[in-house]
Design an enzyme around this catalytic site. Structure first.
Site, PDB file in Angstrom:
ATOM      1  N   HIS A 257       0.832  -1.217   0.000  1.00 52.12           N
ATOM      2  CA  HIS A 257       0.000   0.000   0.000  1.00 52.12           C
ATOM      3  C   HIS A 257       0.856   1.251   0.000  1.00 52.12           C
ATOM      4  CE1 HIS A 257      -3.178   2.827   1.338  1.00 52.12           C
ATOM      5  NE2 HIS A 257      -3.978   1.938   0.808  1.00 52.12           N
TER       6      HIS A 257
ATOM      7  N   ILE B 296       1.957   4.652   1.571  1.00 47.10           N
ATOM      8  CA  ILE B 296       1.195   5.551   2.430  1.00 47.10           C
ATOM      9  C   ILE B 296       0.432   4.700   3.439  1.00 47.10           C
ATOM     10  CG2 ILE B 296       0.986   7.405   0.725  1.00 47.10           C
ATOM     11  CD1 ILE B 296      -1.957   6.576   0.350  1.00 47.10           C
TER      12      ILE B 296
ATOM     13  N   GLY C  38      -5.789   4.646   5.069  1.00 43.89           N
ATOM     14  CA  GLY C  38      -6.791   5.438   5.778  1.00 43.89           C
ATOM     15  C   GLY C  38      -7.597   4.621   6.774  1.00 43.89           C
ATOM     16  N   VAL C  39      -7.910   3.378   6.414  1.00 43.34           N
ATOM     17  CA  VAL C  39      -8.689   2.541   7.335  1.00 43.34           C
ATOM     18  C   VAL C  39      -7.902   2.259   8.611  1.00 43.34           C
ATOM     19  CG1 VAL C  39     -10.141   1.512   5.558  1.00 43.34           C
ATOM     20  CG2 VAL C  39      -8.020   0.385   6.197  1.00 43.34           C
TER      21      VAL C  39
ATOM     22  N   GLU D 134      -8.836   3.037  12.454  1.00 43.28           N
ATOM     23  CA  GLU D 134      -8.684   2.013  13.490  1.00 43.28           C
ATOM     24  C   GLU D 134      -7.847   2.534  14.655  1.00 43.28           C
ATOM     25  OE1 GLU D 134      -8.768  -1.343  15.829  1.00 43.28           O
ATOM     26  OE2 GLU D 134     -10.076  -0.882  14.135  1.00 43.28           O
TER      27      GLU D 134
END
Length: 145
Positions: free
Chosen positions: A48, A54, A57-58, A62
């Site tokens: 990723h 990077i 986002g998830v 979390e």
């Protein structure tokens, strides 16, 4: 301020899914400021994205959710002592403003809004170098595992 040993007393997460390295400030019933160091050695880096890593986002969401669980646990420690844990039950108004890269230090700021029965609500912001990179309203619920 407290480190990973105390964090692991409140959260069931462990490597590689424990996403808070340290709590810098905590005012039970008000706010918590946590820290996540973003390392190039983490498992998500190779996928990723391979050409320009990077932090997903998830995973930012979390990490913020884990911070809400810590604030709720510090606010009502009797629930944790009775064996309850906090589950993520809702995420609203999510916004991603800037990417987060390996080498960044992610500051996790969560502010208690309210709780009704076993549902707790928080306003959350993730920052890098003092600038917001993501924000969300997060709800968690205290329940038996």
């Amino acid at each position: 301020m407290f480190g990973v040993d105390k964090i692991q007393n409140f959260l069931p997460h462990r490597y590689p899914f424990l996403l808070i390295d340290r709590v810098i400030e905590c005012e039970p019933g008000k706010r918590l400021l946590g820290l996540k160091n973003i390392s190039v050695n983490e498992p998500w880096v190779s996928g990723h994205f391979p050409s320009k890593a990077i932090f997903p986002g998830v995973l930012i969401i979390e990490a913020l959710a884990q911070a809400t669980g810590l604030l709720a646990s510090e606010t009502a420690p009797e629930l944790v002592e009775s064996g309850m844990i906090y589950y993520l039950v809702g995420v609203d108004k999510v916004r991603f403003k800037k990417p987060v890269y390996p080498g960044d230090q992610l500051l996790l700021e969560v502010e208690y809004l309210r709780h009704k029965r076993n549902i707790w609500s928080f306003e959350c912001t993730a920052l890098v170098e003092g600038k917001a990179v993501a924000s969300a309203q997060i709800m968690c619920a205290a329940a038996e595992p």
